[in-house]
Design an enzyme around this catalytic site. Structure first.
Site, short mmCIF file in Angstrom:
data_model
loop_
_atom_site.label_atom_id
_atom_site.label_comp_id
_atom_site.label_asym_id
_atom_site.label_seq_id
_atom_site.Cartn_x
_atom_site.Cartn_y
_atom_site.Cartn_z
N ASP A 266 26.24 30.13 75.95
CA ASP A 266 26.44 28.80 75.35
C ASP A 266 27.50 28.85 74.25
OD1 ASP A 266 23.27 29.65 74.13
OD2 ASP A 266 25.06 29.74 72.90
N ASP B 159 21.69 38.34 73.36
CA ASP B 159 21.29 36.93 73.31
C ASP B 159 20.94 36.50 74.73
OD1 ASP B 159 23.11 33.85 72.44
OD2 ASP B 159 21.00 34.25 72.90
N SER B 160 19.86 37.07 75.23
CA SER B 160 19.55 36.90 76.67
C SER B 160 18.46 35.85 76.87
CB SER B 160 19.03 38.24 77.24
OG SER B 160 17.74 38.49 76.72
N THR B 161 18.29 35.49 78.11
CA THR B 161 17.14 34.67 78.49
C THR B 161 15.88 35.55 78.42
OG1 THR B 161 17.97 35.21 80.71
CG2 THR B 161 18.17 32.93 80.00
N HIS C 75 21.47 30.79 66.15
CA HIS C 75 22.78 31.45 66.22
C HIS C 75 23.17 32.10 64.89
CE1 HIS C 75 23.32 28.71 69.85
NE2 HIS C 75 23.16 29.94 70.29
N ASP D 51 27.73 41.51 84.37
CA ASP D 51 26.33 41.88 84.07
C ASP D 51 26.34 42.78 82.84
OD1 ASP D 51 23.58 43.26 86.07
OD2 ASP D 51 23.80 42.97 83.91
N GLY D 52 25.63 42.38 81.81
CA GLY D 52 25.63 43.15 80.57
C GLY D 52 25.05 44.55 80.74
N PRO E 98 17.99 38.09 86.05
CA PRO E 98 19.00 39.09 85.66
C PRO E 98 18.73 39.68 84.27
CG PRO E 98 19.91 36.88 85.54
CD PRO E 98 18.58 36.74 86.19
N GLN F 237 20.48 31.02 88.46
CA GLN F 237 19.36 30.30 87.85
C GLN F 237 19.56 28.79 88.04
OE1 GLN F 237 19.80 32.00 83.91
NE2 GLN F 237 22.00 31.76 84.14
N1 SAM Z 1 19.15 31.63 72.96
C1 SAM Z 1 18.59 31.67 74.29
C2 SAM Z 1 17.20 32.23 74.30
O1 SAM Z 1 16.75 32.77 73.27
O2 SAM Z 1 16.56 32.12 75.36
C3 SAM Z 1 19.51 32.46 75.18
C4 SAM Z 1 20.81 31.74 75.33
S1 SAM Z 1 21.96 32.29 76.46
C5 SAM Z 1 22.17 30.82 77.36
C6 SAM Z 1 21.10 33.37 77.56
C7 SAM Z 1 22.08 33.87 78.60
O3 SAM Z 1 21.77 35.19 79.05
C8 SAM Z 1 22.12 33.02 79.89
O4 SAM Z 1 23.32 32.29 79.93
C9 SAM Z 1 22.03 34.03 81.03
O5 SAM Z 1 22.87 33.71 82.12
C10 SAM Z 1 22.44 35.31 80.31
N2 SAM Z 1 22.03 36.56 80.98
C11 SAM Z 1 20.83 36.86 81.53
N3 SAM Z 1 20.85 38.10 82.05
C12 SAM Z 1 22.10 38.61 81.81
C13 SAM Z 1 22.74 39.86 82.09
N4 SAM Z 1 22.10 40.85 82.74
N5 SAM Z 1 24.03 40.03 81.68
C14 SAM Z 1 24.70 39.03 81.02
N6 SAM Z 1 24.15 37.82 80.73
C15 SAM Z 1 22.86 37.63 81.12
#
Ligand code: SAM
Length: 277
Positions: free
Chosen positions: A86, A155-157, A62, A137-138, A162, A31
């Site tokens: 984060d 807590d994903s994007t 959080h 990868d979760g 991904p 990203q």
């Molecule tokens: N609080 C934020 C929100 O509500 O959008 C999310 C914060 S955190 C930075 C989101 C994280 O999810 C990102 O760092 C991203 O790289 C991660 N992420 C996305 N898809 C993922 C996956 N399949 N496995 C693990 N992490 C993943």
């Protein structure tokens, strides 16, 4: 010259912040990652142009993505966070006295590094004795665990790139299997004002697998519309029941009263989860 950053929350609406300095601006393998120092919110982490967290209001999200499950589950000893690179959710998990281990599975190590470089109050969690940070990868990670976790927090994007699979019924089924027989799942499920489709996808997917499925809300200034939702899937315990609350001053948004109030939904949100909207 004035510098501003805009997050386009819908194709027709943006949040624009005045920027004091750009601290990082890079393309990771997953990203676009930026860290800017804003006048209003302090340092801000953006991924693909979307606000992930800011120094000034990170505590709301959080605390609310973690405390509801940690305080309604009687023994939240083994906790998994998917995403959350984060470090903020992990900080709340390892601070909880009943937690013995907090595992964070983040796909992009550049997010973890950016947290270490610019968000020390969040990244402090990475080196906690109870913490285990895994770059993976979760989606794959949960498939490799069965009957293992008491609480899983996603807590994903947003459901792009991904993170798309993290909003699928198949993923929720794998999470169900990775949880113990009394486990709880919480996912961040976006804004009731702008993302009712995402809420319906998450709620319907979780409800098709978990015996107890509920949604709760929190007010987060830097997230689209300022109103954010979380969807809970529970195998046994009612997530509205508060078993325990940390009595330290570190909690700034969550309390036992806020825990209960968060589940009191406005009629339009009830309609969204009923599929009537
Ligand atoms: N609080 C934020 C929100 O509500 O959008 C999310 C914060 S955190 C930075 C989101 C994280 O999810 C990102 O760092 C991203 O790289 C991660 N992420 C996305 N898809 C993922 C996956 N399949 N496995 C693990 N992490 C993943």
């Amino acid at each position: 010259m004035e510098l501003w950053v805009t997050e386009y929350q819908t194709p027709f609406l943006g949040l624009t912040c005045k920027v004091k300095a750009t601290l990082r601006n890079e393309k990771t393998p997953f990203q676009h990652l930026a860290v800017v120092d804003t006048e209003q919110f302090g340092k801000m982490l953006l991924l693909d142009g979307m606000v992930m967290t800011t120094e000034s209001d990170e505590y709301v999200y959080h605390e609310m993505i973690t405390q509801i499950a940690l305080n309604s589950h009687p023994h939240p000893e083994n906790v998994l966070i998917i995403g959350g690179g984060d470090g903020g959710a992990l900080r709340e998990v390892v601070r909880h006295p009943k937690v013995k281990k907090g595992t964070l599975v983040e796909i992009d190590d550049r997010v973890v590094q950016a947290a270490r470089d610019f968000f020390p109050d969040l990244a402090c969690s990475f080196d906690d004795a109870k913490a285990d940070v895994v770059i993976d990868d979760g989606v794959k990670f949960v498939q490799e665990h069965e009957n293992f976790f008491d609480v899983i927090l996603v807590d994903s994007t947003e459901p792009v790139g991904p993170a798309v699979e993290l909003f699928s019924a198949n993923f929720y089924r794998n999470v169900y299997n990775a949880l113990k027989e009394d486990g709880i799942l919480v996912v961040q499920s976006e804004s009731p004002f702008y993302n009712k489709d995402v809420i319906q996808m998450a709620f319907k997917g979780i409800k098709s697998i978990f015996p107890i499925t509920k949604l709760y809300l929190a007010s987060i200034p830097t997230y689209p519309s300022g109103l954010w939702s979380f969807t809970v899937g529970s195998k046994k315990y009612d997530p509205e029941v508060v078993n325990y609350v940390r009595d330290d001053a570190e909690l700034k948004y969550y309390s036992a009263e806020v825990h209960k109030a968060a589940f009191k939904l406005p009629p339009f949100v009830k309609k969204i989860i009923a599929g009537d909207e």
